[in-house]
Design an enzyme around this catalytic site. Structure first.
Site, PDB file in Angstrom:
ATOM      1  N   ASP A 140       0.822  -1.202   0.000  1.00  0.00           N
ATOM      2  CA  ASP A 140       0.000   0.000   0.000  1.00  0.00           C
ATOM      3  C   ASP A 140       0.862   1.260   0.000  1.00  0.00           C
ATOM      4  O   ASP A 140       1.470   1.607   1.019  1.00  0.00           O
ATOM      5  CB  ASP A 140      -0.919  -0.016   1.233  1.00  0.00           C
ATOM      6  CG  ASP A 140      -1.894   1.147   1.254  1.00  0.00           C
ATOM      7  OD1 ASP A 140      -2.030   1.821   0.217  1.00  0.00           O
ATOM      8  OD2 ASP A 140      -2.519   1.365   2.310  1.00  0.00           O
ATOM      9  N   ASP A 360      -1.774   5.350  -5.706  1.00  0.00           N
ATOM     10  CA  ASP A 360      -1.996   4.496  -4.540  1.00  0.00           C
ATOM     11  C   ASP A 360      -2.181   3.030  -4.935  1.00  0.00           C
ATOM     12  O   ASP A 360      -3.215   2.649  -5.482  1.00  0.00           O
ATOM     13  CB  ASP A 360      -3.241   4.987  -3.790  1.00  0.00           C
ATOM     14  CG  ASP A 360      -3.570   4.136  -2.569  1.00  0.00           C
ATOM     15  OD1 ASP A 360      -2.690   3.378  -2.116  1.00  0.00           O
ATOM     16  OD2 ASP A 360      -4.702   4.226  -2.076  1.00  0.00           O
TER      17      ASP A 360
END
Length: 540
Positions: A140, A360
C-alpha cells in the site's frame, strides 16, 4: 477525513577455490624506503612501495593477511581544527555505505492481482521477530505504517479466502521485541505527525495508533520495535538473509472490510513518505536507498516485482511530486480522449488538502474527482463505436458488450502530468471483464465517480503492467508500460553503478558489472607481476 487518518480505498465490486598463489618472500621496513627481495636489499622510492602495497592488497584480497607487516596509522583528517559535526557526518556516510554494500538489493515477493472479481489487491510477506515468523501484508503506497495482526485481536479474521496462512504476531514470544512507550522520542514525533496518540499515564503506557481507511475499515493497536528479516541479493549474486531493527504496528482491533475473511491478509505494508514507513526507516539506516519500484502483473495469475531500488528502463516518464503532501500526490494537468483534450476547468486539477491526484497501490480501481469523471464519461460515450451496447447490471456500474475488439470499440484515454509526463490508458487499462451474456464478454468501467470529492486516486487498475518508480530522494514518480514477467535492471545507488537484473523468480548480478570488476582485478595483478619481474632483473 481526520488529519491523523491514512487513506486507503477498496474496490466496491465484488565452484571450487583457486589454487594458492606463490609469492617471493618480501617485507617492508617502515623506517626507510627499502625492500628486501630474495634476501637482498635495494633502495626503492617510498611512493612506489606504498602503491605496490595497495595494489597487492586489493589484488590478493583475503590472502593479504599472509604478509608480515607493521603499518603506521595515519589520520585521514587532522584531529585539530575540524568540527565534530563534520566527523560525525563522515562516519554516518561511511557506515551507510557499508550497510548498503552488506545488504544489497532488498526484494519482496509479490502475489495477488488487480482483478476485483478474483483478488483485487497485491500482497507480499514479511518476516518479523526472533524466531522469525511470516506475515502476509497488502502492498500500500497510500499509507505509511507497516502493521500486522497481533494476538489477541478483536474482530480480526483467523482465515483467508486467498488460501494463505494468517499469522498472529506476539511481542512476548519474540526475544528481540520491545514495546514503544509514550515517553519514547519516536512516539513524540509520531504523535506530532498524526501517526500515534498517547494517554497521560505511567511510563509503561504503549504508544498507540488508530487508522481509518477510505473504505470505512479501520485498525487500532500499538507500536513495537523488532527485527525485520530481509531477502537480499549481494554483489556476488548470492541470496542473503539480512535484517534490520524497525518500528511497526501491532494491531489488536480491526473493523469493516479488514475484519472479513474472503480476502483477508495479516496486515498492511505502508510505503508512504513519512518517517515510520519501512522505506523511510531502512533508507535512514543506510540499508536501502530512498527509492522503491514495483511492476505488478495485470493477468489473473498476478504477481510481479517489488524492490527497494530504482528500476532502470528507457522511456520512463517522471513527474514531480506535489510538495508538502502526505501521499504520493502528482500534478494532473489535463485529460484527452482519442487525443482530443477535454474541456475541464483547471480548478479541478488543483492540489489542496481536500483535492488532488494520488498514486496508490492500495486502491484497486480508479476514482475520479466528480467534475473530472462527468466530463470524461460524457466524452467516452460519444467516442465508442456503434458495435458497443450498454447493458444494465445489479451493481449499478456502467457495463457494455461489443461485437468488435476492445481497441476498435472503445477510445484511448491520456492523462497528462506536469513535466511532460503522460499515462496512456488503453481499453484494457480501464475496463474489467465481469462475465458473459449470450456468449459475449461483459466489460465494466473500472473508472469510478468519487462522488462529492475533488480527490482523484490512481489505483492498481492503471498501475498494473507498468514499471512504477517512487523516487523519494528526488521527489518524483515515474512509469512506463512493461511486461512484468520479464527481467528488470535495478539500481540501488544514486550513481547507478550497482545494478542487478531481477525477475519474479530469480535475481542475478549484472554481467557488465562483473566484467568490469574482473578486468580491474587482472589489471592490478598485472601491475604486481610486472613490478616483481622488473625488481628481479635489477638485482641480477
Amino acid at each position: 477525513m481526520l488529519p491523523n487518518c491514512s487513506w486507503r480505498w477498496r474496490n466496491p465490486l465484488p565452484s571450487s577455490p583457486p589454487p594458492p598463489l606463490r609469492w617471493a618472500a618480501a617485507s617492508y621496513r617502515p623506517g626507510g624506503g627499502r625492500m628486501a627481495v630474495g634476501g637482498r636489499e635495494m633502495r626503492v622510492p617510498q611512493v612506489i612501495l606504498i602503491f605496490v602495497a595497495a595494489v597487492a592488497l586489493v589484488a590478493v584480497g583475503p590472502m593479504a593477511g599472509a604478509f608480515p607487516a607493521r603499518l603506521k596509522l595515519l589520520r585521514s583528517l587532522p584531529h585539530r581544527g575540524v568540527h565534530l559535526g563534520h566527523l560525525l557526518a563522515r562516519d554516518r556516510a561511511r557506515h551507510g555505505r557499508s550497510l548498503l554494500a552488506a545488504s544489497g538489493l532488498v526484494n519482496f515477493p509479490v502475489e495477488g492481482s488487480s482483478n476485483p472479481f478474483t483478488v483485487g489487491l497485491y500482497y507480499t510477506h514479511v518476516k518479523l521477530g526472533n524466531p522469525a515468523k511470516e506475515y502476509y501484508v497488502q502492498i500500500d503506497t497510500g499509507s505509511d505504517v507497516l502493521w500486522v495482526t497481533c494476538n489477541p485481536c478483536d474482530g480480526c479474521p483467523t482465515s483467508s479466502g486467498l488460501d494463505i496462512q494468517l499469522g498472529f504476531y506476539e511481542p512476548d514470544k519474540s526475544s528481540t521485541s520491545s514495546v514503544i512507550t509514550c515517553f519514547d522520542e519516536l512516539c513524540t514525533s509520531a504523535v506530532q505527525n498524526g501517526e500515534a496518540f498517547c494517554s497521560i499515564g505511567s511510563s509503561g503506557n504503549a504508544c498507540s495508533y488508530s487508522f481509518q481507511y477510505g473504505d470505512g475499515s479501520g485498525t487500532a493497536g500499538f507500536y513495537v520495535h523488532d527485527i525485520m528479516h530481509l531477502d537480499t541479493v549481494t554483489a556476488n549474486s548470492e541470496s542473503l538473509n539480512s535484517s534490520a531493527q524497525i518500528v511497526f504496528g501491532c494491531s489488536n482491533s480491526q473493523t469493516g472490510d479488514l475484519s472479513k475473511s474472503d480476502k483477508a491478509v495479516g496486515g498492511i505494508l505502508g510505503f508512504g513518505q513519512n518517517g515510520l514507513s519501512v522505506i523511510s526507516q531502512l533508507s535512514a539506516m543506510g540499508v536501502a536507498p530512498p527509492v522503491f519500484s514495483h511492476c505488478l502483473k495485470g493477468s489473473d495469475n498476478g504477481g510481479g516485482i517489488l524492490v527497494l531500488g530504482e528500476i532502470l528502463a528507457p522511456g520512463i516518464a517522471y513527474t514531480p511530486l506535489v510538495p508538502a503532501q502526505p501521499h504520493y500526490n502528482v500534478f494532473l494537468e489535463s485529460i484527452a480522449v482519442n487525443d482530443q483534450p477535454l474541456s475541464i476547468d483547471q480548478s479541478a486539477f488543483t492540489t489542496t488538502n481536500l483535492q488532488g491526484t494520488i498514486v496508490d497501490s492500495g486502491t484497486t480501481l480508479v476514482y475520479l474527482a466528480e467534475q473530472i469523471y462527468v466530463t470524461l464519461i460524457n466524452a467516452m460515450h460519444v467516442s465508442v463505436s456503434s458495435s458497443v451496447r450498454s447493458i444494465p447490471t445489479d451493481s449499478g456500474n456502467e457495463c457494455f458488450i461489443t461485437s468488435s475488439s476492445l481497441d476498435e470499440s472503445f477510445p484511448s484515454i491520456t492523462l497528462n502530468f506536469k513535466g511532460g509526463a503522460s499515462m496512456l490508458l488503453t481499453p484494457e487499462d480501464y475496463l474489467l471483464k465481469q462475465g458473459i451474456v449470450d456468449y459475449t464478454d461483459i466489460w465494466c468501467l473500472g473508472l469510478q465517480n468519487n462522488h462529492g470529492s475533488g480527490v482523484t486516486i490512481l489505483g492498481d487498475l492503471v498501475l498494473k503492467d507498468k514499471i512504477v518508480v517512487y523516487d523519494l530522494a528526488n521527489q518524483r514518480v515515474g512509469w512506463r508500460s512493461y511486461d512484468c514477467s520479464q527481467s528488470v535492471n535495478v539500481s540501488i545507488s544514486s550513481g547507478k553503478n550497482q545494478d542487478r537484473f531481477l525477475n519474479a523468480s530469480q535475481i542475478v548480478i549484472s554481467q557488465s558489472s562483473q566484467i568490469i570488476y574482473d578486468k580491474l582485478l587482472w589489471t592490478m595483478t598485472g601491475f604486481v607481476l610486472v613490478y616483481t619481474l622488473f625488481a628481479n632483473r635489477l638485482l641480477r
